[in-house]
Scaffold this active site. Structure first.
Site, PDB file in Angstrom:
ATOM      1  N   PHE B 116       0.743  -0.990  -0.046  1.00  0.00           N
ATOM      2  CA  PHE B 116       0.020  -0.031   0.064  1.00  0.00           C
ATOM      3  C   PHE B 116       0.860   1.266  -0.140  1.00  0.00           C
ATOM      4  O   PHE B 116       2.138   1.055   0.479  1.00  0.00           O
ATOM      5  CB  PHE B 116      -0.898   0.074   1.065  1.00  0.00           C
ATOM      6  CG  PHE B 116      -2.264   0.190   0.941  1.00  0.00           C
ATOM      7  CD1 PHE B 116      -3.077  -0.998   0.771  1.00  0.00           C
ATOM      8  CD2 PHE B 116      -3.043   1.386   0.927  1.00  0.00           C
ATOM      9  CE1 PHE B 116      -4.460  -0.954   0.123  1.00  0.00           C
ATOM     10  CE2 PHE B 116      -4.331   1.427   0.540  1.00  0.00           C
ATOM     11  CZ  PHE B 116      -5.104   0.049   0.093  1.00  0.00           C
ATOM     12  N   GLN B 248      -7.436  15.183   3.052  1.00  0.00           N
ATOM     13  CA  GLN B 248      -6.903  14.287   2.044  1.00  0.00           C
ATOM     14  C   GLN B 248      -7.783  14.056   0.819  1.00  0.00           C
ATOM     15  O   GLN B 248      -8.679  14.025   0.704  1.00  0.00           O
ATOM     16  CB  GLN B 248      -6.778  12.767   2.496  1.00  0.00           C
ATOM     17  CG  GLN B 248      -6.104  12.040   1.610  1.00  0.00           C
ATOM     18  CD  GLN B 248      -5.730  10.814   2.198  1.00  0.00           C
ATOM     19  OE1 GLN B 248      -6.184   9.587   2.445  1.00  0.00           O
ATOM     20  NE2 GLN B 248      -4.274  10.636   2.781  1.00  0.00           N
ATOM     21  N   HIS B 250      -7.942  11.925  -2.319  1.00  0.00           N
ATOM     22  CA  HIS B 250      -7.412  10.460  -2.828  1.00  0.00           C
ATOM     23  C   HIS B 250      -7.235  10.521  -4.238  1.00  0.00           C
ATOM     24  O   HIS B 250      -8.202  11.151  -5.065  1.00  0.00           O
ATOM     25  CB  HIS B 250      -8.531   9.525  -2.427  1.00  0.00           C
ATOM     26  CG  HIS B 250      -8.165   8.235  -2.513  1.00  0.00           C
ATOM     27  ND1 HIS B 250      -7.929   7.477  -3.881  1.00  0.00           N
ATOM     28  CD2 HIS B 250      -7.961   7.144  -1.569  1.00  0.00           C
ATOM     29  CE1 HIS B 250      -7.433   6.203  -3.784  1.00  0.00           C
ATOM     30  NE2 HIS B 250      -7.478   5.959  -2.172  1.00  0.00           N
ATOM     31  N   LEU B 260     -14.490   6.183  -5.210  1.00  0.00           N
ATOM     32  CA  LEU B 260     -13.325   5.896  -4.716  1.00  0.00           C
ATOM     33  C   LEU B 260     -12.959   4.660  -5.423  1.00  0.00           C
ATOM     34  O   LEU B 260     -13.850   3.640  -5.468  1.00  0.00           O
ATOM     35  CB  LEU B 260     -13.109   5.451  -3.135  1.00  0.00           C
ATOM     36  CG  LEU B 260     -11.781   4.947  -2.533  1.00  0.00           C
ATOM     37  CD1 LEU B 260     -10.988   6.054  -2.660  1.00  0.00           C
ATOM     38  CD2 LEU B 260     -12.054   4.674  -1.232  1.00  0.00           C
ATOM     39  N   GLU B 263      -6.605   2.394  -3.576  1.00  0.00           N
ATOM     40  CA  GLU B 263      -5.066   2.372  -3.690  1.00  0.00           C
ATOM     41  C   GLU B 263      -4.622   0.894  -3.890  1.00  0.00           C
ATOM     42  O   GLU B 263      -3.459   0.913  -4.482  1.00  0.00           O
ATOM     43  CB  GLU B 263      -4.484   2.951  -2.757  1.00  0.00           C
ATOM     44  CG  GLU B 263      -2.924   3.296  -2.574  1.00  0.00           C
ATOM     45  CD  GLU B 263      -2.663   4.230  -1.407  1.00  0.00           C
ATOM     46  OE1 GLU B 263      -3.467   5.302  -1.086  1.00  0.00           O
ATOM     47  OE2 GLU B 263      -1.655   3.815  -0.527  1.00  0.00           O
ATOM     48  N   ARG B 294      -0.447   9.507  -0.844  1.00  0.00           N
ATOM     49  CA  ARG B 294      -1.747   9.887  -1.566  1.00  0.00           C
ATOM     50  C   ARG B 294      -1.578  11.651  -2.079  1.00  0.00           C
ATOM     51  O   ARG B 294      -1.865  11.931  -2.802  1.00  0.00           O
ATOM     52  CB  ARG B 294      -3.146   9.868  -0.792  1.00  0.00           C
ATOM     53  CG  ARG B 294      -3.089   8.234  -0.705  1.00  0.00           C
ATOM     54  CD  ARG B 294      -4.684   8.226   0.141  1.00  0.00           C
ATOM     55  NE  ARG B 294      -4.872   6.606   0.286  1.00  0.00           N
ATOM     56  CZ  ARG B 294      -5.745   6.249   0.853  1.00  0.00           C
ATOM     57  NH1 ARG B 294      -6.397   6.865   1.923  1.00  0.00           N
ATOM     58  NH2 ARG B 294      -5.948   4.918   1.014  1.00  0.00           N
ATOM     59  N   HIS B 361     -11.314  13.252   0.331  1.00  0.00           N
ATOM     60  CA  HIS B 361     -11.514  11.593   0.872  1.00  0.00           C
ATOM     61  C   HIS B 361     -11.475  11.648   2.543  1.00  0.00           C
ATOM     62  O   HIS B 361     -12.308  10.864   3.186  1.00  0.00           O
ATOM     63  CB  HIS B 361     -10.362  10.675   0.655  1.00  0.00           C
ATOM     64  CG  HIS B 361     -10.563   9.441   0.659  1.00  0.00           C
ATOM     65  ND1 HIS B 361     -11.518   8.535   0.376  1.00  0.00           N
ATOM     66  CD2 HIS B 361      -9.561   8.681   1.356  1.00  0.00           C
ATOM     67  CE1 HIS B 361     -11.322   7.201   0.969  1.00  0.00           C
ATOM     68  NE2 HIS B 361     -10.117   7.425   1.279  1.00  0.00           N
ATOM     69  N   ARG B 402      -2.768  11.404   5.747  1.00  0.00           N
ATOM     70  CA  ARG B 402      -2.773  10.065   6.240  1.00  0.00           C
ATOM     71  C   ARG B 402      -2.446   9.167   5.088  1.00  0.00           C
ATOM     72  O   ARG B 402      -2.640   9.016   4.118  1.00  0.00           O
ATOM     73  CB  ARG B 402      -4.457   9.716   6.619  1.00  0.00           C
ATOM     74  CG  ARG B 402      -4.539   8.398   6.904  1.00  0.00           C
ATOM     75  CD  ARG B 402      -6.012   8.170   7.344  1.00  0.00           C
ATOM     76  NE  ARG B 402      -7.128   7.983   6.265  1.00  0.00           N
ATOM     77  CZ  ARG B 402      -7.226   7.112   5.307  1.00  0.00           C
ATOM     78  NH1 ARG B 402      -6.276   6.202   5.306  1.00  0.00           N
ATOM     79  NH2 ARG B 402      -8.143   7.412   4.453  1.00  0.00           N
TER      80      ARG B 402
END
Lengths: 251, 587
Positions: B116, B248, B250, B260, B263, B294, B361, B402
């Site tokens: 990730f 954030q 995304h 979404l 990721e 991100r 996001h 994050r």
């Protein structure tokens, strides 16, 4: 409506068209105890979902039009409704996939008490769910790390883990329409998810619960539930597997 | 009006709320109040995974995870909290497995792990397989599993109840209560959507777990219901909000829609490409490329579009390419998100790249708490009995950005901590007397909106808010754009004073609910923009084109925003640094 609508609309090119929604309304506080139909004609874009059209009707025309919704992309299960006679999620139904030339009929899901417009009382649905012990029961000592489970064992119940409890299946079932005591497909799907989990020890108890006269044997294999499931779960197959497990006690 | 009494009241039934409820309800009398049925909560939309250094598939340890979290957050992370989260992550995953969560498995039957963004081995040397997952519906499985456990333990829920006020024994709204004075919570006021009745819940402990506020933006992955309710209630009660300017975006939202795409797609090998077919992340993050954090990926994408290398008729998105992956692999690991692409854009990911663009996001900021989820009313004093966990809280484990998977981790680690701490406090504390007529303010607020015969329309104001936030406070920000956004928000707040609804009924008046939610969104947008204007640097998710560098000298500190009267004022709080000195952030 233009010909481009039958093709996937490319992003950035959003053809617009008018669409008429024919909505079954029930507003006892203002219109008495009889449900009625109301039509809304609104302008829609090529990528709009039915939920977008409902929002336009609510936001631009009549704020009292009431329906549940949250995630708007088919994972929270709030907006199951009867759309042109079929149970679907409003947020997963693209207008261009319906026939916008004709009015789109929108009604609350059947078999549960209607409270207001498209909002039904979900309590009976969740009560059936709670009855089938929808939680892992493990009598063995918990290891300090994870329990082991092979990929094949995990795959055995993968399909039924997808359920979002939207009630599209249960409220599409003719048996449930006439017999509200029937557990219904969603409860059985969630029982299946645990009965076939290698880590679970309460399969026999769940089968006992579903052996009830309002249990799996009420299912007439009509396949409405499978057709209705917005998550693509093979609901009828899962119910058949539970029936078979009940006979063979092999699971 | 009905009055209830519970030791602990938890507001919100997503991952953090239900994880807290499982701890609290086994210890003291607990109620969970949620404006949605629990399984509708947005935790269920989380896809990719939950990181923990189990080292099931390759070498890993929680210290590397701590480091990645701190660096990923651009050094605005409180390092003591990040260490707790990374350390307790391992038990949090095991807890979920013991509760029955169907994780994907390795050939040996252990929990499988995948890559990730921003999660690395040996402090940034290479991507590491740290994310535990259940296909691409990990959040769904967490939400279902926690709800299943709540059913097993007979947790008491008040579903479709909307909390509209938090009751304190001291009025903090004018900001004159001195530091060090004792302040305690006495309960909350809620509105029953089904009947339109107000209910007062007296409680020794109140836990806010109400999730995010993504609906301040137009393009967002967030549910319609994510309107920052808990954050806004805290702000209105006179509590600060921390680091709200850090939002954030995304990278991979479905273009034009914001839905979404996890990721995990890139974790499984998908590649971002511009109109020239170039894998442009090689230029921005040469070591970990598409798996950079991100904020960096989102900015890189926006920059490609800005420099004319966007795709499509308007050159306004880039492409996520999965076509080199085996369809069977896609089906096994990424079934849901590929279906989203088919359903909503009519794109077949096996053979065609998917149009994507950044989508609002996650709020890194929120109600400031300590590591036991206790809510702070200034830099040091807690409000006795008040707790917050999950996206609505700011511990701060996410800092300025994050890392992917750390939100599912956050809700489990700090949800659990909140439940334990709230129950422990309630076990010894006394009930704080309720104020006289505790529901009056709420009833007055609702009736004012409901009874107004004409005025401003909710949908119009909300659309204008979301429009200006997308245009002026998104991936790229400047003094000019933010000044515009602030002026717009202020003007909308003034118009909001005259908001009205068409639905005048009691039962399920969602028109009224949306009007209240809009008020929350406006208040929070003002805080986001005010903080962003003052932060004249670029860090994590906050990028100022007029101040493109990070300025540790002036700004390595948390923003604490208060609303006293009608104005937002800012204060600052030091960052907790334990073992990692700030470094330049390269990947």
């Amino acid at each position: 409506m233009t010909a481009t609508l039958s093709e996937p609309a490319a992003v950035g090119e959003v053809p617009t068209f008018d669409v008429t929604l024919r909505i079954r309304r029930f507003t006892p506080e203002t219109h008495g105890d009889e449900a009625y139909w109301q039509e809304f004609t609104i302008q829609a874009h090529g990528t709009d979902r039915l939920l977008d059209a409902l929002h336009k009707a609510k936001w631009d025309v009549d704020g009292s039009l009431s329906f549940r919704r949250s995630c708007a992309h088919g994972v929270c299960g709030s907006d199951a409704m009867r759309i042109n006679g079929r149970n679907r999620l409003a947020c997963k139904t693209l207008l261009k996939d319906l026939d916008p030339e004709k009015p789109i009929t929108v009604e609350p899901i059947k078999g549960l008490p209607v409270i207001k417009d498209l909002i039904v009382d979900m309590e009976p649905f969740f009560a059936s769910y709670r009855e089938i012990m929808p939680f892992l029961v493990s009598e063995s000592q918990k290891p300090t790390k994870e329990r082991l489970q092979s990929a094949e064992q995990r795959e055995r119940f993968d399909d039924t883990t997808k359920c979002i409890l939207c009630a599209a299946c249960t409220s599409s079932c003719p048996v449930f329409w006439t017999d509200g005591q029937y557990f219904g497909p969603a409860a059985i799907v969630n029982a299946h998810r645990f009965i076939f989990d290698s880590r679970d020890d309460a399969g026999a108890q769940r089968l006992e619960i579903l052996n009830d006269k309002e249990g799996v044997w009420r299912c007439r294999t009509i396949f409405n539930c499978t057709e209705a499931c917005p998550r693509g779960i093979e609901v009828t197959k899962a119910i058949q597997e539970v029936k078979r497990a009940m006979v063979t006690r092999a699971y | 009006m009905q009055i209830h009494q519970y030791d602990v009241v938890i507001v919100g039934a997503g991952g953090a709320g239900m994880r807290a409820a499982l701890e609290s309800s086994s210890r003291v009398r607990t109620a969970v109040i949620s404006k949605l049925y629990p399984t509708r909560s947005h935790t269920g939309a989380a896809q990719g995974g939950m990181c923990a250094a189990l080292a099931n598939v390759e070498e890993d340890n929680w210290e590397w995870h701590t480091f990645d979290t701190v660096k990923g957050g651009d050094y605005l992370v409180d390092q003591d909290a990040a260490e707790i989260m990374a350390k307790e992550a391992i038990q949090a995953v095991i807890d979920l497995e013991h509760m029955g969560l169907p994780f994907n498995r390795t050939p040996e039957g252990k929990i499988d792990q995948r890559r990730f963004g921003g999660h690395t081995a040996e402090h940034g040397k290479a991507p590491v397989r740290r994310a535990c997952y259940a296909a691409d519906r990990t959040g769904h499985m967490i939400l279902q599993t926690l709800y299943q456990q709540c059913v097993a333990r007979d947790v008491e829920f008040f579903n479709e109840f909307y909390v509209l006020d938090v009751l304190l024994d001291t009025d903090l709204r004018d900001g004159t209560v001195a530091d060090g004075e004792e302040v305690a919570v006495s309960g909350v006021v809620a509105y029953d959507l089904a009947t339109g009745e107000t209910h007062v819940f007296q409680a020794k402990s109140v836990v806010f777990a109400t999730g995010g506020a993504g609906r301040i933006f137009k393009t967002t992955s967030n549910a319609h219901t994510l309107t920052g309710d808990g954050m806004a209630l805290a702000l209105r009660a006179g509590l600060p909000l921390e680091d709200m300017e850090f939002f954030q975006f995304h990278p991979t939202g479905l273009a034009g829609l914001g839905i979404l795409l996890s990721e995990a797609a890139r974790g499984e090998g998908a590649i971002l490409r511009n109109s020239e077919g170039e894998r442009f992340m090689e230029r921005y993050a040469p070591t970990i490329k598409d798996l950079a954090p991100r904020d960096m990926v989102a900015r890189a994408m926006a920059n490609e579009v800005r420099e004319g290398r966007g795709c499509g008729p308007h050159k306004d998105y880039v492409l996520l390419d999965l076509t080199h992956l085996e369809p069977a692999h896609i089906d096994a690991k990424l079934p849901d998100i590929t279906e989203f692409a088919r359903t909503y854009l009519g794109v077949e990911p096996y053979t065609e790249p998917v149009p994507v663009y950044p989508t609002a996001h996650y709020a890194m900021g929120g109600i400031p708490t300590d590591i036991d989820a206790r809510a702070l009313r200034n830099n040091t004093d807690v409000v006795h009995g008040l707790f917050a966990a999950g996206e609505t809280a700011c511990v701060s484990v996410h800092g300025a950005n994050r890392l992917g998977t750390n939100s599912l981790l956050d809700i489990n680690v700090f949800g659990k901590r909140a439940g334990i701490a709230a129950a422990a406090y309630a076990a010894t504390a006394e009930f704080v007397p309720l104020p006289e007529s505790p529901a009056d303010a709420v009833v007055e607020q609702l009736e004012a909106i409901r009874s107004r015969a004409s005025g401003e329309r909710v949908a119009e104001l909300r659309a204008a808010l979301q429009q200006t936030m997308d245009a002026n406070a998104q991936v790229f920000r400047t003094n000019e754009s933010l000044t515009q956004a602030l002026a717009d928000v202020k003007a909308l707040q003034a118009r909001y004073a005259d908001v009205h609804v068409q639905d005048k009924s009691r039962q399920f008046n969602l028109d009224l609910l949306e009007a209240v939610e809009l008020g929350f969104l406006l208040d929070l947008a003002e805080v986001v923009v005010t903080g962003a204007l003052a932060r004249e640097e670029s860090r994590g998710g906050h990028f100022r084109e007029d101040f493109p560098s990070r300025d540790d000298e002036k700004f390595m500190r948390h923003t604490m925003a208060y609303r006293h009267g009608d104005t937002v004022t800012l204060d600052y709080k030091p960052v907790v640094v334990t073992r990692y000195e700030p470094m330049e952030r390269k990947y």
